[in-house]
Design a protein around this motif. Structure first.
Motif, PDB file in Angstrom:
ATOM      1  N   LEU A 173     -52.902  27.380  72.100  1.00 16.09           N
ATOM      2  CA  LEU A 173     -52.908  25.918  72.098  1.00 16.09           C
ATOM      3  C   LEU A 173     -53.297  25.368  73.468  1.00 16.09           C
ATOM      4  N   ARG A 174     -52.748  25.955  74.499  1.00 14.12           N
ATOM      5  CA  ARG A 174     -53.038  25.481  75.857  1.00 14.12           C
ATOM      6  C   ARG A 174     -54.520  25.638  76.183  1.00 14.12           C
ATOM      7  N   VAL A 219     -59.059  13.354  70.972  1.00 15.25           N
ATOM      8  CA  VAL A 219     -59.976  14.427  70.584  1.00 15.25           C
ATOM      9  C   VAL A 219     -59.302  15.786  70.782  1.00 15.25           C
ATOM     10  N   ALA A 220     -58.626  15.948  71.920  1.00 15.15           N
ATOM     11  CA  ALA A 220     -57.946  17.215  72.202  1.00 15.15           C
ATOM     12  C   ALA A 220     -56.816  17.460  71.205  1.00 15.15           C
ATOM     13  N   LEU A 221     -56.057  16.414  70.886  1.00 17.54           N
ATOM     14  CA  LEU A 221     -54.944  16.566  69.954  1.00 17.54           C
ATOM     15  C   LEU A 221     -55.449  16.927  68.556  1.00 17.54           C
ATOM     16  N   ALA A 222     -56.557  16.328  68.143  1.00 19.78           N
ATOM     17  CA  ALA A 222     -57.125  16.656  66.835  1.00 19.78           C
ATOM     18  C   ALA A 222     -57.560  18.114  66.773  1.00 19.78           C
ATOM     19  N   ALA A 223     -58.073  18.647  67.891  1.00 23.21           N
ATOM     20  CA  ALA A 223     -58.529  20.040  67.916  1.00 23.21           C
ATOM     21  C   ALA A 223     -57.364  21.011  67.742  1.00 23.21           C
ATOM     22  N   VAL A 224     -56.240  20.770  68.453  1.00 23.26           N
ATOM     23  CA  VAL A 224     -55.114  21.696  68.317  1.00 23.26           C
ATOM     24  C   VAL A 224     -54.398  21.492  66.977  1.00 23.26           C
ATOM     25  N   ASP A 225     -54.507  20.289  66.404  1.00 24.20           N
ATOM     26  CA  ASP A 225     -53.939  20.075  65.078  1.00 24.20           C
ATOM     27  C   ASP A 225     -54.687  20.918  64.046  1.00 24.20           C
ATOM     28  N   MET A 249     -56.286  23.663  64.693  1.00 22.26           N
ATOM     29  CA  MET A 249     -55.957  25.056  64.971  1.00 22.26           C
ATOM     30  C   MET A 249     -54.600  25.431  64.369  1.00 22.26           C
ATOM     31  N   ALA A 250     -53.632  24.507  64.422  1.00 19.85           N
ATOM     32  CA  ALA A 250     -52.293  24.795  63.918  1.00 19.85           C
ATOM     33  C   ALA A 250     -52.281  25.007  62.411  1.00 19.85           C
ATOM     34  N   THR A 251     -53.284  24.489  61.696  1.00 15.97           N
ATOM     35  CA  THR A 251     -53.350  24.742  60.258  1.00 15.97           C
ATOM     36  C   THR A 251     -53.836  26.152  59.960  1.00 15.97           C
ATOM     37  N   ARG A 252     -54.466  26.796  60.967  1.00  8.70           N
ATOM     38  CA  ARG A 252     -54.999  28.150  60.764  1.00  8.70           C
ATOM     39  C   ARG A 252     -54.113  29.227  61.374  1.00  8.70           C
ATOM     40  N   VAL A 253     -53.299  28.874  62.354  1.00 12.64           N
ATOM     41  CA  VAL A 253     -52.464  29.849  63.059  1.00 12.64           C
ATOM     42  C   VAL A 253     -51.003  29.560  62.705  1.00 12.64           C
ATOM     43  N   PRO A 254     -50.378  30.384  61.875  1.00 14.71           N
ATOM     44  CA  PRO A 254     -49.014  30.078  61.417  1.00 14.71           C
ATOM     45  C   PRO A 254     -48.022  29.863  62.550  1.00 14.71           C
ATOM     46  N   GLU A 255     -48.137  30.653  63.629  1.00 20.57           N
ATOM     47  CA  GLU A 255     -47.169  30.543  64.733  1.00 20.57           C
ATOM     48  C   GLU A 255     -47.285  29.210  65.468  1.00 20.57           C
ATOM     49  N   ALA A 256     -48.448  28.541  65.335  1.00 17.08           N
ATOM     50  CA  ALA A 256     -48.643  27.264  66.028  1.00 17.08           C
ATOM     51  C   ALA A 256     -48.233  26.070  65.180  1.00 17.08           C
ATOM     52  N   ARG A 257     -48.001  26.287  63.888  1.00  9.98           N
ATOM     53  CA  ARG A 257     -47.643  25.178  63.011  1.00  9.98           C
ATOM     54  C   ARG A 257     -46.277  24.616  63.413  1.00  9.98           C
ATOM     55  N   ALA A 258     -46.174  23.304  63.378  1.00 10.66           N
ATOM     56  CA  ALA A 258     -44.960  22.559  63.749  1.00 10.66           C
ATOM     57  C   ALA A 258     -44.721  22.516  65.250  1.00 10.66           C
ATOM     58  N   ALA A 259     -45.684  22.985  66.047  1.00 13.07           N
ATOM     59  CA  ALA A 259     -45.581  22.795  67.495  1.00 13.07           C
ATOM     60  C   ALA A 259     -45.679  21.304  67.819  1.00 13.07           C
ATOM     61  N   THR A 260     -45.047  20.895  68.920  1.00 11.23           N
ATOM     62  CA  THR A 260     -45.133  19.504  69.372  1.00 11.23           C
ATOM     63  C   THR A 260     -45.879  19.447  70.697  1.00 11.23           C
ATOM     64  N   VAL A 261     -46.516  18.320  70.957  1.00  7.03           N
ATOM     65  CA  VAL A 261     -47.260  18.170  72.202  1.00  7.03           C
ATOM     66  C   VAL A 261     -47.361  16.690  72.549  1.00  7.03           C
ATOM     67  N   GLY A 299     -43.571   8.332  66.417  1.00  4.37           N
ATOM     68  CA  GLY A 299     -43.235   8.412  65.011  1.00  4.37           C
ATOM     69  C   GLY A 299     -44.124   9.349  64.214  1.00  4.37           C
ATOM     70  N   THR A 300     -44.876  10.191  64.896  1.00  2.00           N
ATOM     71  CA  THR A 300     -45.765  11.120  64.202  1.00  2.00           C
ATOM     72  C   THR A 300     -45.122  12.492  64.091  1.00  2.00           C
ATOM     73  N   ARG A 301     -45.676  13.300  63.187  1.00  2.00           N
ATOM     74  CA  ARG A 301     -45.125  14.621  62.916  1.00  2.00           C
ATOM     75  C   ARG A 301     -45.782  15.667  63.807  1.00  2.00           C
ATOM     76  N   PRO A 302     -45.210  16.869  63.876  1.00  2.00           N
ATOM     77  CA  PRO A 302     -45.783  17.942  64.693  1.00  2.00           C
ATOM     78  C   PRO A 302     -47.157  18.387  64.188  1.00  2.00           C
TER      79      PRO A 302
END
Length: 649
Positions: free
Chosen positions: A225-226, A241-247, A249-261, A298-301
């Motif tokens: 993610l970093r 733009v950066a947040l959309a990119a890691v979002d 990625m989190a749909t493809r990498v299970p360990e990154a899902r529900a991460a917050t930033v 108020g947004t989700r991880p």
């Protein structure tokens, strides 16, 4: 009763022996905690004798910001005993702005009337300052030994350190600092991270994130993610733009899902910033004595199908923005709402300088260290804690020095001091200060030696400025004529000549030489950084800052060493090289005997001293352990030396 009891009576004996106790003892009564009894040790701690009738807050007002007063009041309101071990206290001294520092073990317990109602608090403390100082000194010696001789590190901690930024950018109008406190569990490497990324136009992106879980998998996901965030922020400069990119990625990498930033993009020129968050706690703004949390997004991880948006705000000069992970909120025994109130209060006190008088720290760094120490010592922590702070400030003026070489003087000591002060005020890390002072000394020495070889005197100018992208541009300009180096065998050739420019090129990012008819200008470009801090709970307590090295150069014999050996202390540069050479010749009997030269205490190792060592290397055993100035310079120039003590089997 003994003879004293019989002579003065039991009550007087009790009072006398109570007053003579080595522990600090005081009794407070009522909700205002008015002092009704205190022994001599407590009165000495408070710095006054007239303590009876005064409230705890009147006696020791400085302890409010240090989180002691709320603790004592909590004993009265809850009836619960509070215990602390080796807490750091600072109380006002006799001189204005002077504080005395103590470490105390203490217990604060309620006392009740016949009906069981709490009517007061008893405080008992033992001064353990000496034991703490001795342990800290021993810990420092152990740490030094580990740095020199033990490169094997715990795998998890090493991974965590590698995944965090090695340094934070140094920029003209904003100070940035960060701290990472590891969870207590030895195997609990986590997924917290922070970053600060220089962007175009002088802006900087501040990032704090948290991957769910602990261990290698969480750390690996955090690293991915970093890396994606760094790349997108560097490319676009747009937080969304950066947040959309890691979002994605989190749909493809299970360990990154529900991460917050949380991402803040700050323009230090006018203090404006945009920010966005994916399920992360909102940043805290500290503006003087006032604090405010930015509105919760108020947004989700990440990876949960949320739609993200940016908001804008502004920092005035002196304001500080603090990003943090939820480990500082979710401390044991604290409800999140109460923990956020505590965070805001302690952050305001730290920024205002009301906590500990660690005046050598930048305000942003003080916030990142004091918040951790004051909050975690009260509750402990079970999760990693990340803090990242940025404070807007007026830009530091460029440095300009006029150098006069009249009568053969070489002002390199003044140059080194002035440049060190200027870089320190910028917030530069020690490694970059070492790098640029070495470069400056080499270039000034080169100008003094070569600009006016046939005419006594001459002048040069040194200027330095910090650009908006965090690079120092340093120039040394003289009025002399550029001369090419003599070839081997020709008149004027020196075997070890030219080391100064060669060393400077190795030290810095870029060196340009511009020879012209009116003089020569050497320009250095070097990106600055300051270290981020990876901490454990044992490293939270403030330590005494290292003192600057003495400018006096000493070469001392070590007669008790197992071999012929000397130790060098202070700077070795153009002003001391000749004396250094003469002393080495004396100790080696003109090169006929081998001498071990201990370079641990060398604060500066210039090319003039390197030439001395090269010319005598056959009779010298050089000792320069890792993380010393000498080791860094000798490694750059490729001069053989021992990193372990050659006289220890």
């Amino acid at each position: 009763m003994d003879e004293l009891d019989q002579r003065v009576g039991p009550a007087a004996v009790v009072r006398e022996r109570f007053d003579a106790m080595g522990m600090l003892v005081a009794f407070y009564q009522g909700p205002e905690l008015r002092t009704v009894g205190a022994n001599a040790a407590f009165r000495a701690f408070a710095g006054r004798d007239d303590v009876i009738g005064r409230t705890f807050d009147e006696l020791l007002p400085e302890l409010t910001a240090q989180r002691i007063s709320p603790l004592v009041h909590r004993v009265f309101t809850t009836g619960e005993v509070q215990i602390g071990r080796e807490w750091r206290f600072q109380v006002d001294g006799d001189e204005p702005e002077a504080r005395r520092e103590f470490f105390l073990d203490f217990i604060a317990e309620p006392y009740r009337d016949a009906g069981g109602t709490v009517v007061g608090v008893t405080g008992i403390a033992t001064d353990v300052t000496e034991q703490v100082r001795l342990r800290q000194a021993e810990q420092q010696r152990t740490l030094d030994a580990e740095r020199r001789y033990d490169n094997a590190r715990d795998t998890i901690t090493a991974l965590q350190r590698q995944l965090l930024p090695p340094g934070l950018p140094v920029l003209p109008s904003v100070h940035i600092a960060g701290s990472y406190l590891l969870a207590d569990a030895a195997d609990a490497a986590g997924g917290d991270w922070f970053d600060a990324i220089s962007l175009s136009g002088g802006r900087v992106a501040l990032v704090v994130g948290d991957v769910v879980g602990h261990g290698v998998a969480a750390s690996a996901a955090m690293g991915q993610l970093r890396a994606v965030l760094q790349d997108r922020l560097d490319e676009s400069g747009d937080a969304l733009v950066a947040l959309a990119a890691v979002d994605r990625m989190a749909t493809r990498v299970p360990e990154a899902r529900a991460a917050t930033v949380c991402i803040v993009v700050l323009d230090p020129a006018d203090g404006t910033f945009s920010w966005c968050s994916a399920g992360h706690p909102p940043p805290l703004i500290i503006a003087g004595a006032k604090t405010r949390f930015l509105p919760a997004a108020g947004t989700r991880p990440l990876g949960t199908g949320a739609v993200y948006a940016t908001s804008t705000d502004r920092l005035d000069p002196g304001d500080l923005v603090l990003l943090y992970s939820d480990g500082i909120i979710e401390r044991p025994g604290r409800e999140p709402a109460a923990a956020m109130v505590e965070l805001a209060q302690v952050a305001a006190d730290a920024v205002a300088g009301h906590t500990f008088s660690d005046s050598e720290q930048l305000t942003a760094e003080r916030a990142c260290t004091h918040i951790l120490e004051l909050l975690v010592r009260d509750t402990g922590h079970t999760d990693d804690i990340t803090l990242l702070a940025a404070q807007c400030h007026a830009a530091q003026a460029p440095l300009r020095l006029k150098l006069d070489f009249a009568d053969g003087d070489n002002p390199i000591t003044a140059v080194r001091k002035a440049l060190t002060v200027w870089l320190t005020r910028l917030g530069t890390g020690p490694e970059d200060i070492l790098t640029l002072t070495h470069a400056a000394v080499e270039l000034v020495t080169n100008a003094a030696d070569h600009a006016h070889p046939d005419i006594p005197g001459g002048t040069a100018t040194l200027t330095a400025e910090l650009t908006t992208d965090g690079r120092v541009r340093m120039r040394v300009s003289d009025e002399g004529k550029w001369r090419e180096r003599a070839r081997p065998g020709s008149e004027g050739f020196r075997e070890h000549g030219g080391l100064g420019l060669a060393m400077t090129r190795q030290f810095v990012d870029q060196l340009d030489i511009d020879p012209g008819p009116a003089g020569t200008t050497a320009t250095v470009h070097h990106r600055l950084s300051r270290p981020s801090r990876l901490l454990t709970a044992e490293q939270l307590t403030g330590t005494t800052p290292a003192t600057a090295p003495e400018e006096l150069t000493l070469l001392l014999d070590q007669p008790h060493a197992p071999s012929n050996r000397v130790a060098v202390h202070g700077p070795l540069d153009g002003t001391t090289a000749d004396k250094f050479a003469a002393e080495l010749d004396r100790y080696t009997l003109g090169g006929t005997h081998t001498v071990t030269v201990d370079l641990i205490g060398v604060s500066h190792l210039a090319s003039a001293a390197i030439a001395v060592l090269l010319a005598r290397r056959a009779s010298l055993r050089l000792y320069a352990p890792p993380e010393t100035v000498a080791h860094h310079v000798l490694s750059v120039v490729g001069l053989e030396h021992h990193s372990g003590d050659p006289d220890v089997a």
